[in-house]
Design a protein around this motif. Structure first.
Motif, short mmCIF file in Angstrom:
data_model
loop_
_atom_site.label_atom_id
_atom_site.label_comp_id
_atom_site.label_asym_id
_atom_site.label_seq_id
_atom_site.Cartn_x
_atom_site.Cartn_y
_atom_site.Cartn_z
N VAL A 97 0.86 -1.18 0.00
CA VAL A 97 0.00 0.00 0.00
C VAL A 97 0.90 1.23 0.00
O VAL A 97 1.86 1.30 0.77
N ASN A 98 0.62 2.18 -0.89
CA ASN A 98 1.43 3.40 -0.93
C ASN A 98 1.35 4.13 0.39
O ASN A 98 0.26 4.41 0.90
N GLN A 99 2.51 4.42 0.95
CA GLN A 99 2.52 5.12 2.24
C GLN A 99 3.81 5.90 2.42
O GLN A 99 4.86 5.57 1.85
N ASN A 100 3.71 6.94 3.23
CA ASN A 100 4.85 7.77 3.59
C ASN A 100 5.60 7.10 4.72
O ASN A 100 5.05 6.87 5.79
N PHE A 108 -5.99 -7.79 3.81
CA PHE A 108 -4.67 -8.22 4.30
C PHE A 108 -3.53 -7.37 3.75
O PHE A 108 -2.45 -7.36 4.32
N ASP A 109 -3.77 -6.65 2.66
CA ASP A 109 -2.76 -5.70 2.21
C ASP A 109 -2.55 -4.59 3.24
O ASP A 109 -1.44 -4.09 3.42
N TYR A 110 -3.64 -4.24 3.93
CA TYR A 110 -3.55 -3.17 4.94
C TYR A 110 -2.99 -3.71 6.26
O TYR A 110 -2.27 -2.99 6.96
N TYR A 111 -3.31 -4.95 6.60
CA TYR A 111 -2.64 -5.57 7.76
C TYR A 111 -1.13 -5.56 7.55
O TYR A 111 -0.37 -5.19 8.45
N ALA A 112 -0.71 -5.98 6.36
CA ALA A 112 0.71 -6.11 6.08
C ALA A 112 1.44 -4.78 6.15
O ALA A 112 2.64 -4.74 6.47
#
Length: 396
Positions: A201-204, A289-293
């Motif tokens: 997931v794109n994140q800073n 699960f992409d957000y859990y990871a």
């Protein structure tokens, strides 16, 4: 091989449906599984994707009048629920003594087991026994005592009299029913299939990312979650998953909402959520699960007792949790795999989130390992629903 008819009550996509999908995947290997959905909803499409036959209740009684008789500790009982339950208690008994039997008879489906997928549809148990079927009920909700204990007595006596096996999703749920001789505790399965794309997931990277999955439901702790936002550290960001709050279209229902103090606050809460720099609003998605990871921890601030499947999901990928100190939560969470806050206090919730975000690497990795180990422990102790079915038929 057994013929199993599962009766499902849910209208939408949530933890109950996800757990049901996992249950169907388990049972269909050795049995012919069919599903009767009490209501026509988006849940039907999810179940059909598993390759099982789904039927929707045909009686107009269920589509036009029937309502679920709520008797769960995981709910708020206010003037809205009081007015709703006046109708729903009537529909409960009409279903129990008249319409459920007609519906099952008209289905003309061969079945050895009728499997009720919720405490809320215990009114179908009598019809199942009248049709001389082995009857299982899945206790997914913590049974409430109520003010005088009348609701609990009605539900418990029906389950005791007409259900052959009880499957509870937590020890707390099992104790509330109190029928130990026919109760098995089986924690809900963690379903990964179709819920991950294995993409980052794109994140800073300058931020500490958390995951909140309760949407705007009151029992999920939405109010205290929003109240925590002003007290969070600058570098905390939270993926907010779940649907928006929707006022009902029905004018009478909208009028009744004016008598609920929580409804007086909901617009302000939503406004505060949308203005907060800490929130990354995602909405309804399948790839949970992409957000859990890509989060360091799950935030599960339930304001009412409830067995939270997301906690098991979080543990399964080695992520710790931040949870409220509601009854039964310590069945899964301890200070080695998560942090508690005092239920009802937004500031204490923020303190717990901030503490999780500032753990040093060694402390955090230790908590992650403990979360994973707890899941492995639960998995090792967990019996399968299939094994309970096999044992039951060997004993009769």
């Amino acid at each position: 091989m057994k013929n199993i008819l599962i009766i499902h009550h849910g209208r939408g996509v949530g933890g109950g449906l996800i757990a049901l999908l996992g249950l169907i995947e388990e049972l269909k290997f050795k049995n012919k599984v069919q599903v009767l959905c009490v209501f026509d909803s988006e849940a039907v499409q999810y179940i059909e994707k598993l390759g099982v036959t789904v039927t929707i209740a045909k009686s107009k009684f269920y589509s036009k009048f029937y309502g679920i008789f709520i008797h769960s500790e995981a709910s708020y009982f206010d003037i809205i629920d009081f007015s709703r339950n006046l109708k729903n208690i009537i529909s409960f008994f009409l279903s129990k003594y008249i319409f459920a039997k007609k519906e099952l008879s008209n289905l003309n489906i061969e079945s050895d087991i009728i499997y009720l997928n919720s405490t809320f549809i215990s009114d179908w148990a009598l019809a199942a026994k009248r049709n001389k079927k082995e009857t299982f009920i899945h206790i997914r909700e913590p049974l409430a005592r109520g003010v005088f204990g009348i609701r609990k007595s009605i539900i418990k006596s029906g389950i005791n009299k007409y259900c052959d096996q009880i499957i509870a999703i937590s020890r707390d749920n099992a104790l509330r029913v109190g029928l130990e001789d026919k109760t098995n505790i089986v924690y809900d399965p963690v379903v990964v299939k179709g819920r991950s794309t294995s993409h980052e997931v794109n994140q800073n990277q300058n931020f500490k990312h958390f995951l909140y999955m309760g949407g705007m439901q009151r029992i999920k702790g939405f109010e205290q979650f929003v109240q925590a936002l002003p007290f969070l550290n600058e570098n905390v960001r939270i993926y907010f998953l779940g649907g928006d709050f929707r006022f009902p279209d029905n004018k009478l229902k909208r009028f009744i909402l004016f008598f609920d103090p929580y409804m007086w606050r909901i617009n302000s809460l939503i406004k505060s959520l949308n203005k907060s720099k800490h929130i990354i609003k995602i909405g309804l998605v399948d790839n949970i699960f992409d957000y859990y990871a890509n989060s360091i921890s799950l935030i599960s601030p339930f304001s009412k007792p409830h067995a939270a499947l997301p906690i098991l999901e979080s543990f399964s990928v080695g992520k710790p949790v931040v949870v409220s100190d509601i009854m039964g939560m310590d069945e899964l969470v301890d200070l080695n795999n998560g942090l508690f806050f005092k239920n009802g206090s937004g500031e204490e919730l923020a303190n717990a989130i901030n503490k999780m975000s500032t753990l040093n690497n060694s402390e955090y990795l230790n908590m992650c390992n403990n979360a994973k180990n707890k899941f492995v422990e639960i998995l090792g102790q967990n019996q399968s629903v299939q094994s309970i079915i096999d044992k039951h038929f060997l004993s009769i």
